[in-house]
Write an enzyme that holds these catalytic residues in place. Structure first.
Site, PDB file in Angstrom:
ATOM      1  N   GLY A  70       1.040  -0.861   0.243  1.00 38.10           N
ATOM      2  CA  GLY A  70      -0.167   0.307  -0.209  1.00 38.10           C
ATOM      3  C   GLY A  70       1.138   1.376  -0.205  1.00 38.10           C
ATOM      4  O   GLY A  70       0.584   1.845  -0.634  1.00 38.10           O
ATOM      5  N   ASN A 149      -8.399   3.355   8.588  1.00 37.76           N
ATOM      6  CA  ASN A 149      -8.025   2.076   9.056  1.00 37.76           C
ATOM      7  C   ASN A 149      -8.023   2.276  10.386  1.00 37.76           C
ATOM      8  O   ASN A 149      -8.045   1.195  11.526  1.00 37.76           O
ATOM      9  CB  ASN A 149      -6.605   1.802   8.701  1.00 37.76           C
ATOM     10  CG  ASN A 149      -5.171   3.593   8.780  1.00 37.76           C
ATOM     11  OD1 ASN A 149      -5.789   4.557   8.630  1.00 37.76           O
ATOM     12  ND2 ASN A 149      -4.348   3.738   9.844  1.00 37.76           N
ATOM     13  N   SER A 197      -3.424  -3.507  -0.693  1.00 42.63           N
ATOM     14  CA  SER A 197      -2.475  -3.621  -0.503  1.00 42.63           C
ATOM     15  C   SER A 197      -2.782  -5.322   0.148  1.00 42.63           C
ATOM     16  O   SER A 197      -3.422  -5.458   0.369  1.00 42.63           O
ATOM     17  CB  SER A 197      -2.221  -3.273   0.687  1.00 42.63           C
ATOM     18  OG  SER A 197      -0.998  -4.170   1.982  1.00 42.63           O
ATOM     19  N   HIS A 199      -2.060  -8.110   2.236  1.00 40.51           N
ATOM     20  CA  HIS A 199      -1.876  -8.429   3.619  1.00 40.51           C
ATOM     21  C   HIS A 199      -2.914  -8.120   4.415  1.00 40.51           C
ATOM     22  O   HIS A 199      -3.037  -8.505   5.216  1.00 40.51           O
ATOM     23  CB  HIS A 199      -0.140  -8.140   3.958  1.00 40.51           C
ATOM     24  CG  HIS A 199      -0.322  -6.893   4.656  1.00 40.51           C
ATOM     25  ND1 HIS A 199      -0.121  -6.620   5.963  1.00 40.51           N
ATOM     26  CD2 HIS A 199      -0.216  -5.511   4.061  1.00 40.51           C
ATOM     27  CE1 HIS A 199      -0.322  -5.462   5.911  1.00 40.51           C
ATOM     28  NE2 HIS A 199       0.172  -4.377   4.903  1.00 40.51           N
ATOM     29  N   THR A 235      12.580  -6.081 -11.134  1.00 45.94           N
ATOM     30  CA  THR A 235      12.276  -7.743 -10.947  1.00 45.94           C
ATOM     31  C   THR A 235      10.686  -7.753 -10.113  1.00 45.94           C
ATOM     32  O   THR A 235      10.976  -7.337  -8.601  1.00 45.94           O
ATOM     33  CB  THR A 235      13.568  -8.863 -10.439  1.00 45.94           C
ATOM     34  OG1 THR A 235      14.383  -8.674 -11.533  1.00 45.94           O
ATOM     35  CG2 THR A 235      12.919 -10.459 -10.839  1.00 45.94           C
ATOM     36  N   CYS A 323       1.540   1.421  13.711  1.00 48.28           N
ATOM     37  CA  CYS A 323       2.270   2.069  13.758  1.00 48.28           C
ATOM     38  C   CYS A 323       2.457   3.662  14.849  1.00 48.28           C
ATOM     39  O   CYS A 323       3.819   3.868  14.383  1.00 48.28           O
ATOM     40  CB  CYS A 323       2.605   2.498  12.454  1.00 48.28           C
ATOM     41  SG  CYS A 323       1.724   3.889  11.399  1.00 48.28           S
TER      42      CYS A 323
HETATM   43  N1  PLP Z   1      -3.499   3.014   3.742  1.00 46.80           N
HETATM   44  C1  PLP Z   1      -3.686   2.508   5.015  1.00 46.80           C
HETATM   45  C2  PLP Z   1      -5.842   3.082   5.356  1.00 46.80           C
HETATM   46  C3  PLP Z   1      -3.118   0.914   5.588  1.00 46.80           C
HETATM   47  O1  PLP Z   1      -4.149   1.071   6.477  1.00 46.80           O
HETATM   48  C4  PLP Z   1      -1.763   1.030   4.928  1.00 46.80           C
HETATM   49  C5  PLP Z   1      -1.676  -0.022   6.174  1.00 46.80           C
HETATM   50  O2  PLP Z   1      -2.057  -0.157   7.743  1.00 46.80           O
HETATM   51  C6  PLP Z   1      -1.904   1.072   4.463  1.00 46.80           C
HETATM   52  C7  PLP Z   1      -2.319   2.567   4.015  1.00 46.80           C
HETATM   53  C8  PLP Z   1       0.018   0.936   3.978  1.00 46.80           C
HETATM   54  O3  PLP Z   1      -0.281  -0.339   3.143  1.00 46.80           O
HETATM   55  P1  PLP Z   1       0.881  -1.876   3.428  1.00 46.80           P
HETATM   56  O4  PLP Z   1       0.928  -2.110   4.683  1.00 46.80           O
HETATM   57  O5  PLP Z   1       0.758  -2.740   2.197  1.00 46.80           O
HETATM   58  O6  PLP Z   1       2.365  -0.583   3.057  1.00 46.80           O
END
Ligand code: PLP
Length: 380
Positions: A70, A149, A197, A199, A235, A323
């Site tokens: 992401g 998020n 993303s 994961h 790659t 984070c």
């Molecule tokens: N954007 C949002 C809303 C997210 O919740 C996150 C990850 O927590 C990201 C972007 C970043 O994604 P990635 O962990 O794949 O870099």
């Protein structure tokens, strides 16, 4: 019993995802850019995965660029859109973005771009009138989060795209938390760029995609080989891309009943917490939200203390964005929503998945009740 309620941080990879990835660490290790037969076999699998990811948002496979996740998709979308329109120096985003947008726009501001952050209301909904008001001739891009998020609150993507289109401005949506939870159809939604993303939807970490609508103004931001239509050289991470394809196909076939049952579990969880714990407040509960996210603030308590006690008892949740945990400041999202600091300091994010069970929710409520009682007694 460990209860994992931190699915907005990352999700459990599906067994089918892990199994599909295996051969690409063992026999199928050739470079997909190699013209020989081994390379071409791997290329075929990368393209099948691209097709599956494209189908998830109803795009053409040529509109999907694989990235490392992401964060990279967002950086490519925003910097790439600005790079393609060098005379325009203005960018609009919101006050509730993920750090991958937030820190990027801070950097862009230091590089001389003008950045406007559109406010949200008390429930976390974007102020659409303010968005329209901020657009000028100089605006290169509107970049907003789709599902938040921290709270799960959804942005009215259709209205955002309509407003931007009226002024000929491109739109990037951070759909990292919404893809797979709400239907997204780029044939219906006039959006230019979407960040995804793997994961967050039961795929592997370290792989994502950027949807780039045909004729979108976008330049590369890294330089090297000719991969990914020259937009993302290097790659390809083949095992991860293959795993992403499987996760995308599974998300695509996720029945509305599964989404509905996650929502019912989340709603029942909130109702029972509110009934059992008088100092609990659901944050953003009045807005339209994705099915799995619950942000609950506990008055006068500290999120860190709650999380530690929950974790000791096997409940994995999070304080706002993963984070930003470790900081005692309420998150920028809750501040932007104007959540009372007495509640925001004690805000915990519980995020469910299709693997969350009713028993796990029962257990979480029991533990939560005990933890909150203990901490409340301690603060007096
Ligand atoms: N954007 C949002 C809303 C997210 O919740 C996150 C990850 O927590 C990201 C972007 C970043 O994604 P990635 O962990 O794949 O870099």
């Amino acid at each position: 019993m460990v209860v994992y309620l931190d699915n907005n941080a990352s999700t459990r990879p599906l067994v089918s995802v892990v199994e599909a990835m295996g051969p690409f660490f063992r026999a199928e290790y050739a470079n997909p850019s190699s013209p020989h037969r081994l390379g071409q076999r791997v290329r075929y699998e990368v393209e099948c995965a691209r097709e599956k990811v494209a189908q998830l948002v109803n795009a053409a496979s040529g509109e999907i660029i694989f990235t490392s996740g992401g964060t990279e998709s967002i950086n490519l979308a925003v910097r790439g859109a600005l790079g393609a329109q060098p005379v325009k120096r203005h960018l609009i985003t919101s006050a509730v973005e993920h750090s991958s947008v937030r820190r990027l726009v801070e950097r862009l501001a230091r590089e001389g771009y003008r950045v406007d952050e559109v406010a949200v209301d008390h429930e976390g909904r974007l102020d659409l009138a303010m968005l329209e008001d901020r657009i000028t001739e100089d605006t290169a891009l509107v970049s907003v989060i789709h599902a938040n998020n921290e709270t799960g609150v959804l942005t009215d993507a259709r209205r955002v795209c309509e407003i931007a289109a009226r002024h000929g401005v491109q739109v990037h949506l951070d759909t990292v938390q919404s893809v797979g939870k709400v239907p997204i159809d780029v044939k219906e939604l006039p959006v230019d760029l979407l960040s995804l993303s793997a994961h967050k939807l039961h795929g592997p970490k370290g792989v994502g995609a950027l949807y780039v609508r045909k004729r979108t103004r976008l330049t590369p931001v890294t330089f090297g080989g000719r991969q990914e239509r020259d937009l993302r050289p290097g790659t390809e991470n083949v095992p991860a891309i293959v795993g992403f394809g499987v996760a995308a196909a599974e998300a695509m076939h996720l029945r509305p009943e599964v989404i509905g049952s996650i929502r019912r579990l989340r709603d029942a969880f909130e109702a029972r917490v509110l009934a059992a714990i008088p100092i609990a407040h659901v944050i953003g509960g009045g807005a339209e939200r994705v099915c799995n996210t619950s942000n609950i603030g506990f008055e006068r308590l500290q999120a860190e203390a709650i999380l530690i006690l929950l974790s000791e008892r096997g409940i994995c949740a999070s304080a706002g964005a993963a984070c930003s945990s470790g900081s005692l400041e309420p998150s920028h999202v809750l501040k932007a929503m104007g959540v009372n600091p007495r509640i925001a300091h004690g805000a915990i994010r519980f995020s469910l998945s299709r693997f969350t069970t009713a028993d796990e929710i029962d257990r979480t409520i029991d533990v939560l009740r005990e933890v909150i009682e203990r901490l409340s007694t301690a603060v007096g």
